[in-house]
Enzyme design. Structure first.
Site, PDB file in Angstrom:
ATOM      1  N   ASN A  89       0.729  -1.283   0.053  1.00  0.00           N
ATOM      2  CA  ASN A  89      -0.098  -0.078  -0.040  1.00  0.00           C
ATOM      3  C   ASN A  89       0.834   1.261  -0.017  1.00  0.00           C
ATOM      4  OD1 ASN A  89      -2.382   1.263  -0.142  1.00  0.00           O
ATOM      5  ND2 ASN A  89      -2.564   1.473   2.388  1.00  0.00           N
ATOM      6  N   GLY A  91       2.421   4.176  -1.590  1.00  0.00           N
ATOM      7  CA  GLY A  91       2.080   4.767  -2.909  1.00  0.00           C
ATOM      8  C   GLY A  91       3.827   5.556  -3.371  1.00  0.00           C
ATOM      9  N   ARG A 120      -5.847   5.182  -6.022  1.00  0.00           N
ATOM     10  CA  ARG A 120      -5.022   6.545  -6.170  1.00  0.00           C
ATOM     11  C   ARG A 120      -4.678   6.461  -7.615  1.00  0.00           C
ATOM     12  NH1 ARG A 120      -0.881   6.689  -1.151  1.00  0.00           N
ATOM     13  NH2 ARG A 120      -0.404   8.649  -2.011  1.00  0.00           N
ATOM     14  N   HIS A 383      -2.843   5.148   8.058  1.00  0.00           N
ATOM     15  CA  HIS A 383      -1.852   5.208   9.216  1.00  0.00           C
ATOM     16  C   HIS A 383      -1.923   6.855   9.791  1.00  0.00           C
ATOM     17  CE1 HIS A 383       1.530   6.917   6.664  1.00  0.00           C
ATOM     18  NE2 HIS A 383       0.521   6.639   5.880  1.00  0.00           N
TER      19      HIS A 383
END
Length: 431
Positions: A89, A91, A120, A383
């Site tokens: 995950n 990016g 995204r 997060h």
């Protein structure tokens, strides 16, 4: 796993800041791009940095690690041909490696987080890579993405900076290795310019020459360069520490966080200045921040563009300030693991906070008496949202249950352990 955050009036103790995720991922990459052996001291361990470790190994780097350091023998400008890469995950890791994948024949980046990274967009980087002659197959700019490169030559490249600075960083890592000189022009506004400063700092340390305009909108990159094997030391992480410092600010506290460089180029270093403006009693000396919170804060106005990853923690603190706070120039928060404006503010509202959203602003009407809490809230697999909502829970009247809080491991696996060490009442429960 969910976490229960019970109101905690007092925090006390000393912790060492986590090592910087941003610097760790960059050092791992430049070490892999060097021919020879580099050493990185105090690298971060998080889902993001571990994704970079995994992917550079897949691409041909060898890694040996102990508790203090990681030793990397790189693959230089010739990554191994691999069929697939899984960045999880992460990016930034995806975007940096999309650039490096242009040196390979054919690589597919798989989609293992369809509800987060899978949503995204990466169109702006795809367009730039295509200008270099790289073929890219994609699904409306989203994962899975297949890159067919092999021998991009360089030349004139444009890249949009309006969504993320990570696209530009990806090109800055790639272009020094190309056979021709490159010229990169940034279109539109450039978000998170301070993070480009970090990329350029790491590239310079790796022996790479890049000529940047003062406003970071134009770059001249000599080709045929080689990354040099080096020894690096990772500094403490301000984005993760921002939430710990915010927690200390909203409680009665005597909290010390070590390993936070006073002259760091991390934009999130602004958390210290913001808390000072909010009249939180603190000192920052000898790379150590000492907060002696009294739970009283004043409202502020803050341009969040240079400190993107600390804004949610600042907003959490502002929920308990006297007056109305405004965080502006923060539209790029919408393009993270979740929409960090709409999604985060929806959860704050459930908890009893008084907040408003604009396209590029967050307005917070502070409640010094605290918020109600007593609800279950959704962290949206993010997060930063998890960490910030925890700060709010410490000052709520009733406990907050944060769903899927284990996703905090993306950047700060020890976050709840560190809060517990300071006296916070947080406990895990099965979802």
């Amino acid at each position: 796993m969910d976490v229960i955050v019970t109101p905690t009036p007092t925090l006390q103790g000393t912790i060492g800041a986590l090592s910087s995720k941003n610097y760790t991922t960059r050092y791992l990459l430049v070490a892999a791009l060097a021919e020879g052996t580099s050493t990185i001291y105090y690298p971060a361990h998080s889902e993001d940095s571990d994704a970079m470790r995994r992917c550079i190994q897949d691409l041909g780097a060898s890694l040996e690690e102990d508790e203090e350091k990681i030793v990397i023998t790189g693959f230089g400008s010739r990554p191994r041909n691999v069929k697939e890469l899984n960045v999880g995950n992460a990016g930034a890791v995806l975007r940096f490696l999309m650039g490096i994948a242009a040196l390979s024949e054919n690589v597919t980046f798989v989609n293992t987080y369809p509800d987060s990274l899978g949503k995204r967009p990466h169109d702006d980087l795809i367009v730039s890579l295509q200008q270099l002659g790289v073929q890219v197959e994609h699904r409306e700019g989203k994962l899975p993405i297949t890159i067919s490169g092999g021998a991009p030559k360089g030349g004139k490249i444009t890249v949009s900076g309006s969504v993320s600075s990570q696209y530009l960083s990806a090109l800055l890592f790639l272009t020094p290795l190309l056979s021709e000189d490159s010229e990169i022009e940034v279109l539109h506004d450039l978000k998170s310019k301070v993070v480009i400063g970090q990329t350029l700092e790491v590239l310079e340390q790796a022996g790479i020459v890049i000529h940047a305009s003062d406003d970071y909108m134009h770059f001249k990159v000599p080709g045929r360069q080689a990354y040099q094997p080096r020894t690096y030391t990772v500094q403490g992480d301000y984005p993760g520490s921002a939430a710990v410092l915010a927690a200390a600010a909203v409680t009665r506290s005597d909290v010390t966080v070590e390993r936070l460089m006073e002259r760091s180029k991390q934009g999130e270093r602004a958390i210290v200045d913001v808390l000072r403006q909010m009249e939180v009693p603190l000192t920052h000396e000898n790379d150590t921040v000492h907060v002696q919170g009294n739970g009283r804060l004043k409202a502020i106005e803050f341009d969040g563009d240079a400190a993107t990853d600390a804004v949610l923690a600042m907003v959490a603190a502002a929920c308990f300030a006297e007056g109305t706070s405004r965080f502006y120039n923060v539209e790029n928060l919408r393009y993270k693991e979740c929409d960090r404006i709409t999604d985060y503010l929806a959860e704050l509202t459930k908890a009893g906070a008084k907040v408003e959203e604009r396209q590029a602003e967050i307005i917070v009407h502070g409640q010094p008496e605290g918020v109600e809490g007593g609800v279950e809230i959704n962290a949206h697999y993010d997060h930063r949202v998890i960490m910030a909502l925890t700060v709010v829970g410490l000052r709520s009247h009733k406990p907050l249950v944060i769903r899927d809080a284990h996703h905090v491991a993306k950047s700060y696996p020890q976050y709840f352990d560190h809060l517990r060490a300071l006296g916070a009442s947080v406990e895990w429960k099965e979802s």
